[in-house]
Design a protein around this motif. Structure first.
Motif, short mmCIF file in Angstrom:
data_model
loop_
_atom_site.label_atom_id
_atom_site.label_comp_id
_atom_site.label_asym_id
_atom_site.label_seq_id
_atom_site.Cartn_x
_atom_site.Cartn_y
_atom_site.Cartn_z
N ILE A 151 0.86 -1.13 -0.14
CA ILE A 151 0.04 -0.18 -0.01
C ILE A 151 0.85 1.08 -0.05
N GLU A 152 1.90 1.18 0.92
CA GLU A 152 2.74 2.58 0.80
C GLU A 152 3.44 2.66 -0.44
N LYS A 153 4.00 1.64 -1.00
CA LYS A 153 4.57 1.76 -2.44
C LYS A 153 3.62 2.14 -3.56
N ILE A 154 2.36 1.85 -3.25
CA ILE A 154 1.25 2.44 -4.18
C ILE A 154 1.21 3.91 -4.00
N LYS A 201 2.53 -6.47 -10.11
CA LYS A 201 1.10 -7.27 -9.78
C LYS A 201 -0.02 -6.73 -10.85
N ASP A 202 -0.90 -7.51 -10.74
CA ASP A 202 -2.03 -7.37 -11.43
C ASP A 202 -2.87 -6.18 -10.75
N TYR A 203 -3.42 -5.20 -11.83
CA TYR A 203 -3.98 -3.85 -11.11
C TYR A 203 -5.15 -4.42 -10.20
N SER A 204 -5.80 -5.24 -10.80
CA SER A 204 -7.27 -5.47 -9.94
C SER A 204 -6.79 -6.00 -8.59
N SER A 237 -8.22 -0.71 -1.52
CA SER A 237 -9.46 -0.33 -0.93
C SER A 237 -9.81 -0.89 0.12
N GLU A 238 -9.48 -2.44 0.53
CA GLU A 238 -9.54 -3.04 1.36
C GLU A 238 -8.87 -2.33 2.69
N VAL A 239 -7.57 -2.08 2.64
CA VAL A 239 -6.69 -1.57 3.82
C VAL A 239 -6.88 -0.13 4.05
N ILE A 269 -7.99 3.50 -5.12
CA ILE A 269 -6.64 4.22 -5.69
C ILE A 269 -7.03 5.25 -6.41
N GLU A 270 -8.13 5.08 -7.37
CA GLU A 270 -8.56 6.39 -8.23
C GLU A 270 -8.83 7.57 -7.45
N LYS A 271 -9.46 7.36 -6.19
CA LYS A 271 -10.00 8.75 -5.18
C LYS A 271 -8.74 9.11 -4.62
N TYR A 272 -7.80 8.08 -4.30
CA TYR A 272 -6.60 8.66 -3.56
C TYR A 272 -5.73 9.33 -4.79
#
Length: 186
Positions: free
Chosen positions: A70-73, A102-105, A112-114, A119-122
């Protein structure tokens, strides 16, 4: 050895982490947004001391592989939005997939879960913060800002800006700086 650090989102953050590493005499390190790479395996005591020292600055060492991802994203998005100078007409799903292998999905559902947002909103929130910064600097026209951040038009930028902030870009320019947020607070 890789250490992942939460809330490390700017060059000043990198400087703070480098200083803390020097204080603990941890050498041969490469420090980038959200990550420290050392050529040596650090003893548990040094890692614990580093974690304690970094907490003073609001940083957190991550040990969970999902949280590290998540932090990498977040860091990739921040790097693309805030530090890339050319037009950002890039597909972020492709950038994330290629960068993280990694697969985008999977990345999207994990994020979203964490985080509780997509991601789009972020990404939109990061872009709007960059728009605020550029409006306050008053060096670029709204058209140039729209192009730099990959918006298809001024109308699209203005619509998204108003949806997120409740203000038009013009009204924001009048009320100014007190409406900006730090990158790690988005």
């Amino acid at each position: 050895m890789h250490l992942y650090i939460k809330n490390m989102v700017c060059n000043r953050c990198i400087n703070v982490v480098e200083q803390e590493l020097q204080k603990l005499q941890i050498g041969s390190c490469k420090v980038t947004l959200g990550e420290v790479e050392t050529s040596e395996v650090l003893p548990k005591e040094k890692i614990e001391q580093l974690e304690k020292n970094l907490q003073v600055y609001g940083f957190e060492l991550l040990d969970n592989s999902k949280q590290q991802l998540i932090e990498k994203i977040k860091n990739i998005i921040i790097q693309q939005v805030h530090y890339k100078q050319d037009g950002n007409n890039l597909n972020f799903s492709d950038i994330l997939s290629k960068s993280l292998h990694k697969d985008y999905s999977y990345l999207s559902s994990l994020f979203s879960e964490v985080e509780g947002i997509t991601i789009e909103k972020y990404l939109i929130n990061q872009k709007i913060e960059k728009v605020k910064e550029l409006i306050i600097y008053d060096e670029l026209s709204l058209s140039e800002i729209a192009y730099q951040l990959g918006y298809s038009s001024i109308a699209h930028l203005s619509s998204q800006f108003k949806k997120v902030t409740g203000l038009t870009p013009t009204h924001f320019k009048k009320v100014g700086q007190n409406k900006r947020k730090p990158l790690d607070g988005i």
